[in-house]
Design a protein around this motif. Sequence first.
Motif, PDB file in Angstrom:
ATOM      1  N   MET A   1     -49.877 -38.852   9.736  1.00  0.00           N
ATOM      2  CA  MET A   1     -50.019 -37.395   9.589  1.00  0.00           C
ATOM      3  C   MET A   1     -50.354 -36.778  10.944  1.00  0.00           C
ATOM      4  O   MET A   1     -51.268 -37.212  11.630  1.00  0.00           O
ATOM      5  N   LYS A   2     -49.596 -35.760  11.321  1.00  0.00           N
ATOM      6  CA  LYS A   2     -49.776 -35.113  12.614  1.00  0.00           C
ATOM      7  C   LYS A   2     -51.081 -34.319  12.609  1.00  0.00           C
ATOM      8  O   LYS A   2     -51.411 -33.647  11.625  1.00  0.00           O
ATOM      9  N   LYS A   3     -51.838 -34.398  13.724  1.00  0.00           N
ATOM     10  CA  LYS A   3     -53.086 -33.666  13.842  1.00  0.00           C
ATOM     11  C   LYS A   3     -53.159 -32.942  15.179  1.00  0.00           C
ATOM     12  O   LYS A   3     -52.586 -33.389  16.178  1.00  0.00           O
ATOM     13  N   LEU A   4     -53.876 -31.838  15.197  1.00  0.00           N
ATOM     14  CA  LEU A   4     -54.172 -31.140  16.437  1.00  0.00           C
ATOM     15  C   LEU A   4     -55.116 -32.025  17.245  1.00  0.00           C
ATOM     16  O   LEU A   4     -56.172 -32.437  16.747  1.00  0.00           O
ATOM     17  N   TYR A 249     -45.516 -27.876  12.005  1.00  0.00           N
ATOM     18  CA  TYR A 249     -44.887 -26.863  12.849  1.00  0.00           C
ATOM     19  C   TYR A 249     -45.930 -26.127  13.695  1.00  0.00           C
ATOM     20  O   TYR A 249     -45.735 -25.913  14.901  1.00  0.00           O
ATOM     21  N   GLU A 250     -47.041 -25.725  13.074  1.00  0.00           N
ATOM     22  CA  GLU A 250     -48.070 -24.984  13.811  1.00  0.00           C
ATOM     23  C   GLU A 250     -48.684 -25.835  14.912  1.00  0.00           C
ATOM     24  O   GLU A 250     -48.942 -25.345  16.018  1.00  0.00           O
ATOM     25  N   ILE A 251     -48.915 -27.098  14.636  1.00  0.00           N
ATOM     26  CA  ILE A 251     -49.467 -27.986  15.661  1.00  0.00           C
ATOM     27  C   ILE A 251     -48.508 -28.094  16.850  1.00  0.00           C
ATOM     28  O   ILE A 251     -48.921 -28.079  18.013  1.00  0.00           O
ATOM     29  N   GLY A 297     -57.447 -30.999   6.927  1.00  0.00           N
ATOM     30  CA  GLY A 297     -57.725 -32.257   7.614  1.00  0.00           C
ATOM     31  C   GLY A 297     -56.773 -32.543   8.757  1.00  0.00           C
ATOM     32  O   GLY A 297     -56.451 -33.711   9.031  1.00  0.00           O
ATOM     33  N   ARG A 298     -56.358 -31.500   9.475  1.00  0.00           N
ATOM     34  CA  ARG A 298     -55.351 -31.658  10.517  1.00  0.00           C
ATOM     35  C   ARG A 298     -55.888 -31.468  11.938  1.00  0.00           C
ATOM     36  O   ARG A 298     -55.117 -31.185  12.843  1.00  0.00           O
TER      37      ARG A 298
END
Length: 302
Positions: A1-4, A249-251, A297-298
């Motif tokens: 899962m992609k995270k900031l 997308y936002e990250i 949780g990102r």
Amino acid sequence: MKKLTEEQFNRAVDFVMTHARPVDQHLFNYYFNSGSKSKVLDSLTHFQNDDGGMGYGLEPDVRSPQSSPIATTIAMQYVRQVKASWRHPLVKKCMKYFTNTYKEHNNWPLTLQHMNDYPHAEWWHYSTFDETFSINPGVEIIGYYHAYPQSIPENLFPLFHDFIFQHIENKPAGIEFHELLCYTRLVEEMPDPGKSIINDYLRNTCRKIVTKDPKKWGGYCAKPIVLAPTPTSPLANVLDDVIQLNLDYEIDNQQIDGSWLPHWTWGQYQDTWENEASVEWQGYITVKTLITLQSYGRIEAF
């Protein structure tokens, strides 16, 4: 899962603390640094007029200092985010403004004539007065009466509910993005059985309104995370598949300076847009995006 990443998060924080309005800085601190809700509410008082309504550009696309229902709903969104008590004077004054405005107009007008006297986005230009009930912002405002039932005269509450359910029973061909947002804010405040009825209506409607194509998210549209900014939002389960894509997308689309941009322009008053409103929106959107990423949780740091 992609995270900031932590580095991305720190850039966003730097932008907020350097460029965002105090109200948005305090909202960030409330969510991320155990900040005080009183600082959020105190910063809102700078936008409040003697009639209890909000102006002075709290809605950055409306620069009029005079009160309007739409600017006052923006204030109430902050109020509900920090779960402010009915006892706070700002809350009482806002709700009194809503009641007095309804008694004067039999409605909560979306635009008012004084908006034309100050820089504003083209869609906030007043032309004619509409006396009919408007879903935006009327449905959202009724939600605040549910949150603070102490504020409403008993003889008006049944009438307000009639507005809501008559619209649903008529089953119009469709509602638009902003109307859907007003309904989601209503159901977050109201009890059952009405809550379940409206939730069912929204769940059946939202897939037709949400913008599912990531190629369109760079423009002004009904982004999934705007319709469901937290996992507990009324529409989160229905939109989960596109929400996860939207979070990725936002990250990926954070700006170099750490912010997220508004994807619209006014079409007029370009100096005011570039030097004031657009920067205010950057701060607002950046804080909102960080809160949403954290709630799903990102963010690596949390």
